[in-house]
Design an enzyme around this catalytic site. Structure first.
Site, PDB file in Angstrom:
ATOM      1  N   ARG A 102       0.845  -1.192   0.000  1.00 23.40           N
ATOM      2  CA  ARG A 102       0.000   0.000   0.000  1.00 23.40           C
ATOM      3  C   ARG A 102       0.878   1.240   0.000  1.00 23.40           C
ATOM      4  O   ARG A 102       1.715   1.416   0.886  1.00 23.40           O
ATOM      5  CB  ARG A 102      -0.911  -0.014   1.230  1.00 23.40           C
ATOM      6  CG  ARG A 102      -1.939   1.107   1.249  1.00 23.40           C
ATOM      7  CD  ARG A 102      -2.890   0.941   2.408  1.00 23.40           C
ATOM      8  NE  ARG A 102      -2.199   0.987   3.692  1.00 23.40           N
ATOM      9  CZ  ARG A 102      -2.802   0.800   4.861  1.00 23.40           C
ATOM     10  NH1 ARG A 102      -4.080   0.513   4.893  1.00 23.40           N
ATOM     11  NH2 ARG A 102      -2.131   0.873   5.989  1.00 23.40           N
ATOM     12  N   THR A 106      -0.880   7.587  -1.092  1.00 25.22           N
ATOM     13  CA  THR A 106      -2.191   7.465  -1.734  1.00 25.22           C
ATOM     14  C   THR A 106      -3.071   6.401  -1.089  1.00 25.22           C
ATOM     15  O   THR A 106      -4.286   6.389  -1.309  1.00 25.22           O
ATOM     16  CB  THR A 106      -2.022   7.105  -3.220  1.00 25.22           C
ATOM     17  OG1 THR A 106      -1.439   5.791  -3.317  1.00 25.22           O
ATOM     18  CG2 THR A 106      -1.111   8.107  -3.924  1.00 25.22           C
ATOM     19  N   ASP A 198       0.950  -2.764  12.561  1.00 21.14           N
ATOM     20  CA  ASP A 198       1.286  -3.295  11.240  1.00 21.14           C
ATOM     21  C   ASP A 198       1.634  -4.772  11.399  1.00 21.14           C
ATOM     22  O   ASP A 198       2.651  -5.124  12.004  1.00 21.14           O
ATOM     23  CB  ASP A 198       2.468  -2.521  10.653  1.00 21.14           C
ATOM     24  CG  ASP A 198       2.779  -2.935   9.229  1.00 21.14           C
ATOM     25  OD1 ASP A 198       3.171  -4.106   9.027  1.00 21.14           O
ATOM     26  OD2 ASP A 198       2.631  -2.108   8.321  1.00 21.14           O
ATOM     27  N   ASP A 201       5.151  -5.880  10.081  1.00 20.54           N
ATOM     28  CA  ASP A 201       6.261  -5.451  10.926  1.00 20.54           C
ATOM     29  C   ASP A 201       6.334  -6.265  12.209  1.00 20.54           C
ATOM     30  O   ASP A 201       7.420  -6.621  12.673  1.00 20.54           O
ATOM     31  CB  ASP A 201       6.117  -3.961  11.260  1.00 20.54           C
ATOM     32  CG  ASP A 201       6.496  -3.068  10.094  1.00 20.54           C
ATOM     33  OD1 ASP A 201       7.240  -3.518   9.213  1.00 20.54           O
ATOM     34  OD2 ASP A 201       6.036  -1.899  10.065  1.00 20.54           O
TER      35      ASP A 201
END
Length: 207
Positions: A102, A106, A198, A201
């Site tokens: 991603r 944006t 995340d 991560d």
């Protein structure tokens, strides 16, 4: 269609994944365990057919998997933890990989890798991604699967946001979502709230 698997074991393990005190090793183990438990529900409608087998006591008719073969497709990188766990349940399944990330500005998906089984059209596909946030990457991944000929697709996610679910239901109403929980919303950076951070991560210890 969305199926939320609310089993107490899954909810307990998901709560541990949310905790900032949970380290990389335990986080990975929890993600794998939840993935296997989700797979039980996602694969509940697999076809069975009787086959003749001989037990130590007698010969009889017993149910065995039949119908279409399976494919597990991971959205890289975080989806790998799910497919690696689920393949232990269905070792004959073929495994594919779709690279999507991603764009942080944006929030749109960017594709960088596509490697799918050649016979994907003949298989039931289980697409894995721990987090269904904006839905952009998952929708783009489903587009890629359909372009390759896949006709039977389920999306398996550990955690989902209403915004991501809405995108999949809009773009791919034929795809069932199987998830452990639906959280409140996305924040301005596209992260699920309250979420677990995340997933990539935390799985790989990169932050």
């Amino acid at each position: 269609m969305v199926t939320v698997v609310s089993h107490p074991l899954i909810q307990h393990k998901l709560s541990l994944m949310r905790d900032t005190g949970t380290g990389v090793k335990e986080f990975r183990e929890l993600a794998a365990e939840i993935s296997m438990l989700l797979a039980y529900e996602a694969m509940r409608d697999l076809e069975l057919a009787p086959q003749t087998l001989t037990t130590p006591l007698q010969t009889g008719q017993f149910p065995m998997l039949s119908g279409k073969k399976l494919a597990l497709v991971a959205i890289l990188r975080a989806g790998l933890i799910m497919t690696d766990a689920i393949v232990a349940l269905v070792p004959a399944a073929k495994v594919g990989h779709l690279g999507m990330y991603r764009d942080p500005q944006t929030l749109k998906p960017v594709a960088y890798y596509n490697k799918l089984p050649a016979d994907i059209a003949e298989r039931r596909v289980f697409l894995t991604d721990p987090m269904l946030a904006t839905g952009g990457s998952a929708s783009a991944a489903i587009d890629s699967l359909k372009e390759a000929g896949a006709q039977s697709i389920k999306l398996m996610c550990i955690l989902s946001a209403p915004e991501g679910i809405a995108v999949i239901e809009r773009d791919h109403p034929d795809v069932e979502i199987v998830t452990a929980a639906i959280d409140s919303h996305l924040n301005d950076h596209g992260y699920i709230v309250p979420g677990l951070g995340d997933a990539g991560d935390r799985i790989y210890g990169t932050k």
